[in-house]
Design an enzyme around this catalytic site. Sequence first.
Site, short mmCIF file in Angstrom:
data_model
loop_
_atom_site.label_atom_id
_atom_site.label_comp_id
_atom_site.label_asym_id
_atom_site.label_seq_id
_atom_site.Cartn_x
_atom_site.Cartn_y
_atom_site.Cartn_z
N ASP A 343 0.83 -1.20 0.00
CA ASP A 343 0.00 0.00 0.00
C ASP A 343 0.87 1.26 0.00
OD1 ASP A 343 -2.85 0.89 0.28
OD2 ASP A 343 -2.04 1.90 2.04
N GLU A 372 1.26 -0.50 -4.96
CA GLU A 372 0.12 0.37 -5.24
C GLU A 372 0.65 1.72 -5.71
OE1 GLU A 372 -3.62 2.80 -3.31
OE2 GLU A 372 -1.82 2.35 -2.15
N ASP A 439 -10.80 1.24 -3.41
CA ASP A 439 -10.45 2.66 -3.42
C ASP A 439 -11.19 3.45 -4.50
OD1 ASP A 439 -8.62 2.76 -1.29
OD2 ASP A 439 -7.00 2.02 -2.53
#
Length: 629
Positions: A343, A372, A439
């Site tokens: 992340d 990410e 997201d």
Amino acid sequence: MNTAALYHRTESEYAYLYEKDHFHIRLRTQAGDVAQVELLSGDPYTIEGDKWYENGKEMRKIASTNLHDYWLIDTHEQTNRMSYGFHVTGRDGIEVFYSDQGVYPYDEAFLQEASFYFRIPYIHEIDAFKAPEWVKNTIWYQVFPDRFENGDASIDPEGTLPWGDKENPSRDDFYGGDLRGLINRLDYLEDLGINGIYLCPIFKASSNHKYDTIDYYEVDPGFGDKETFKELVDKAHERGIKIMLDAVFNHLGWHSPQWQDVLKHQEASKYKDWFYIHNFPVDNLGDLTTEELENVGRVNYETFAFTGHMPKLNTANQEVQDYLLSIAKYWIEVFDIDGWRLDVANEVDHFFWKKFFKETTAVKEDIYILGEIWHSSQKWLNGDEFHAVMNYAFNDNIENYFLKKIITPSRMVSGLNAQMMLYRQQTSEVMFNLLDSHDTSRLLTKAKGDKELVKSALAFMFAQKGTPCIFYGTEIGLYGEMDPDCRKCMIWDEELQDQEMLGFTRDLIGFRKYYQKILTYGEIEWHDVRDDEQLIGFKRTLGNESLIFYFNQDKDDAFLDMLPSEAVLSLETATVHYDNQAVLHENGFVVYYHVDTEAEKRMRTEQKRQRTKERMKRMKVLPSHLVRN
């Protein structure tokens, strides 16, 4: 010819070892400006004796954007040493020699100068970007654990709501989804065709999303325990399903013992250098609500975005590095996970990610490391940090065309090609493709409820290089705006599921698996792109096999004729067939499979011709002008 547009960079995505004996060299030129490119290459130590610059090897134009054309050659030097330059012929007839020293007239006075050439001193296989082979065969399914399935009500967090109680969940809601629930649904995923599960964080944390980690070594008690997780991995592996965990190494959670120690002891805390603290005392935001913490603005310590309960880790600190690297190896060594999704990867320093890559791949050579990153990512994809990134920048082009309808077909193709040319071929083969996630708004919502449009967009994404991912529930018609609304509870009542969409998704996954080699390795040709009719036709070709795709986004029907008579229908929606013609309705698409037996003959003939020419050239039987490719 615009020589200022010529561009090449050695030892990059423009010059790299694809696999043993296959070295790829690319050149970028102005779009529509160049008629032909030849590679002039050979061993740097034989330029005077062999004069290999007299024997140019033709490069192929493999991609075009609205600004540039890209040329490629797959080449090899037996000595593994290579000097090379480019013989470029413009459409205006001008010929130039493009070299490491710049652009010169195509004249032997310059061609014979050894110092002018780009140089690969030695091609080392160990330096090549290598991606795990299994990823190319993988169809991912992203699971947000709290919302997938409640398999063990006895461990539900306090205040857990009845499953699906709210149509629009909030940031603070818990629904009791857990690892046992996921184990219970492995048969469902296997039947769907899934062979990779991307799990949002499962580590101990206070939120429902778990990106505010408290303890990386513990499974959150609301999800189960380590024994349950081990059972999940083992049972998934028995079904041929890989497991990828999600970790946040950019920041810790407010309730982590390290941050709590800072709040308690302030400047005397042994963890004060684990974070980026501007001054003391550190602001204590413990009384704020979740919504308030999501955007607190500037505080006197660094955070993820302006999210006050996620203090940023100082990954340049040796203690922090040791701590995080031990975690990364622990879940591989003890539980045999298959991948790490990282992340906020772009906000962590490259030095740390290089160590992360080296140490995790030492434990498990074929671990998949996914960052990410929402933008172009060359810096992270040189083979020593990540294998791939979440390919948002690539897939934004698909969304902007199919869903937002703000670009033309040709502009989408230009954007896809531009993104593809940023990376080595083996990188593109394992990039992580997705159209929605935890997201983003859900795909059906982006499509304004148009199920046929969802099918087209998904099928188009599945037809590209890379490994595709489905967000849980997309296959049964879940909708939702931006988070937290996109994180709805999975619907398990079959009467409430969109069974037609489920069947289509199963067919699409089966199609991707069946033609995986063509879709992974096949070249792409955008052979029929019509801005005025909103029609896109392209081919994916490997050897003498081709998949021929057509997508119609126009309100009017699209008529396809002159299809190969031997073509076999492979997949379709909103399409009508009669005689040798297909009619695509709005949002319709069709895919044909075709074997070109003549192409196979031509390929064998060309290979034999090339072998003969190489043999004769080595024997110096023919003059150089007769052995030009």
